[in-house]
Design an enzyme around this catalytic site. Structure first.
Site, short mmCIF file in Angstrom:
data_model
loop_
_atom_site.label_atom_id
_atom_site.label_comp_id
_atom_site.label_asym_id
_atom_site.label_seq_id
_atom_site.Cartn_x
_atom_site.Cartn_y
_atom_site.Cartn_z
CE1 TYR A 33 1.13 -0.20 4.40
CE2 TYR A 33 0.04 1.93 4.35
CZ TYR A 33 0.87 1.04 4.98
OH TYR A 33 1.46 1.38 6.16
NE ARG A 52 6.97 4.18 0.33
CZ ARG A 52 6.74 4.98 1.37
NH1 ARG A 52 7.73 5.29 2.19
NH2 ARG A 52 5.55 5.46 1.61
NE ARG A 100 -5.82 -19.66 4.64
CZ ARG A 100 -4.88 -20.49 5.12
NH1 ARG A 100 -4.86 -21.76 4.74
NH2 ARG A 100 -3.97 -20.06 5.98
CG HIS A 102 0.43 -21.03 2.93
ND1 HIS A 102 -0.59 -21.91 3.24
CD2 HIS A 102 0.65 -20.31 4.05
CE1 HIS A 102 -0.94 -21.75 4.50
NE2 HIS A 102 -0.22 -20.77 5.02
CE LYS A 149 3.24 3.26 3.21
NZ LYS A 149 3.35 3.25 4.67
CD GLU A 182 9.77 1.99 10.39
OE1 GLU A 182 9.68 2.96 9.63
OE2 GLU A 182 9.60 0.81 10.02
CG LEU A 207 8.43 2.71 4.65
CD1 LEU A 207 8.27 1.48 3.75
CD2 LEU A 207 7.07 3.33 4.91
N1 PDD Z 1 2.75 5.25 7.26
N2 PDD Z 1 7.36 4.01 8.86
C1 PDD Z 1 6.22 3.31 8.85
C2 PDD Z 1 6.17 2.00 9.54
C3 PDD Z 1 5.08 3.81 8.18
O1 PDD Z 1 3.94 3.10 8.17
C4 PDD Z 1 5.17 5.08 7.55
C5 PDD Z 1 4.00 5.68 6.82
C6 PDD Z 1 6.38 5.78 7.60
C7 PDD Z 1 6.56 7.12 6.93
O2 PDD Z 1 6.60 6.97 5.53
P1 PDD Z 1 6.09 8.14 4.58
O3 PDD Z 1 6.84 9.35 4.95
O4 PDD Z 1 6.45 7.67 3.22
O5 PDD Z 1 4.61 8.30 4.79
C8 PDD Z 1 7.46 5.20 8.25
C9 PDD Z 1 1.55 5.63 6.56
C10 PDD Z 1 1.31 7.11 6.58
C11 PDD Z 1 0.39 4.82 7.11
O6 PDD Z 1 0.58 3.63 7.29
O7 PDD Z 1 -0.69 5.37 7.33
#
Ligand code: PDD
Length: 297
Positions: A33, A52, A100, A102, A149, A182, A207
């Protein structure tokens, strides 16, 4: 005007938008996403977010469901149909629907594509930024490919709920050597004396935030030195300031870590300044075509 979602080629009322029960995103979190901010009728850093997204798809061997141009068109239509001037657009691509099992399904299973968009009140957002947030620390317990992501966010969900239960807004993951990785949905920054900013290197342990990359550029343009290195919770607690970045923030000052106030416990000048200057450096893409009416759903 009611909300509309894009699901697999169609615009449908948000309240009835659905994917199949054997969608792999639903059964295996087998999907990726992106979240982009919409600011003042523009999409913030759209191209890097789409780059990304392509990378996340490649890393998981999910085929890209449509061209960049088609994607941008669907983004524009989703934003227009929901009349969003300030808010967020959410994009999710799952590997698709199959019995379903894997193993990956056969190559002719089409990925599922979902887009939603919603407004965020800019006044409330500004107030949240002016107040700052509190964070709690929590042990890092995620897999070692959080640079992708994916929608596999259960550890992030549990960490953020732990923060909420403690009256805080965000949880910072801390690895087994005591270094902050993070936030549950943000990247983490410290402000040190001498116009120095510190943020963890974007290796596989975090991320590579799009906002993070923009803030690096912004900060350097404004005469800060950015050190990409690991830092401990103790160092963070002694920093002049701390803040977190994400598309939904984009820069959110941190005033307390666990039970320790950061600095004097108020929002710091550096975070305030970067927050105010952010849109000078971010790429702003206007998607509305002047004079055209949004098409009907
Ligand atoms: N989250 N780290 C994680 C684990 C994240 O889920 C996000 C973003 C970031 C920051 O990434 P960016 O600057 O590209 O938004 C760092 C989004 C906003 C969310 O899951 O809602």
């Amino acid at each position: 005007m009611s909300r509309v979602a894009y699901v697999n080629g169609q615009y449908v009322p948000h309240s009835r938008a659905a994917v199949h029960i054997e969608d792999r995103g639903f059964q295996f979190a087998d999907g990726v996403y992106e979240v982009c901010e919409i600011w003042n009728g523009t999409v913030v850093d759209m191209e890097p977010h789409l780059d990304r997204l392509d990378r996340s798809l490649r890393e998981l061997s999910i085929k890209s469901p449509m061209s960049r141009a088609a994607f941008i068109r669907v983004m524009r239509e989703t934003i227009e149909k929901n009349r969003v001037k300030n808010g967020l657009i959410y994009i999710q691509i799952n590997r698709g629907v199959a019995r379903r099992d894997h193993y990956f399904p056969s190559a002719n299973v089409a990925p599922s594509v979902i887009l939603t968009s919603r407004s965020v009140d800019p006044v409330k957002k500004a107030a949240a930024g002016a107040a700052g947030i509190r964070v709690v620390t929590t042990p890092e317990n995620r897999w070692d490919r959080v640079d992708i992501k994916t929608v596999g966010l259960l550890p992030n969900v549990l960490a953020k709920q732990k923060a909420k239960d403690a009256g805080a807004k965000e949880a910072w993951f801390v690895d087994n050597e005591g270094f902050v990785t993070e936030g549950g949905s943000t990247n983490v920054w410290l402000v040190l004396p001498g116009k120095v900013l510190v943020t963890r290197p974007a290796d596989h342990g975090i991320l590579r935030g799009i906002t993070r990359s923009t803030v690096i550029k912004l900060a350097e343009a404004k005469g800060f030195r950015v050190e990409e290195r690991r830092f401990t919770v103790d160092e963070a607690k002694q920093a002049l300031e701390a803040f977190v970045t994400s598309a939904s923030g984009p820069i959110m000052p941190v005033i307390q870590i666990d039970d320790t106030k950061v600095g004097d416990g108020n929002v710091g000048e550096t975070a305030k300044f970067l927050r105010k200057s952010f849109y000078e450096t971010a790429q702003l893409t206007k998607l509305e075509v002047a004079g055209t009416m949004p098409s009907r759903c």
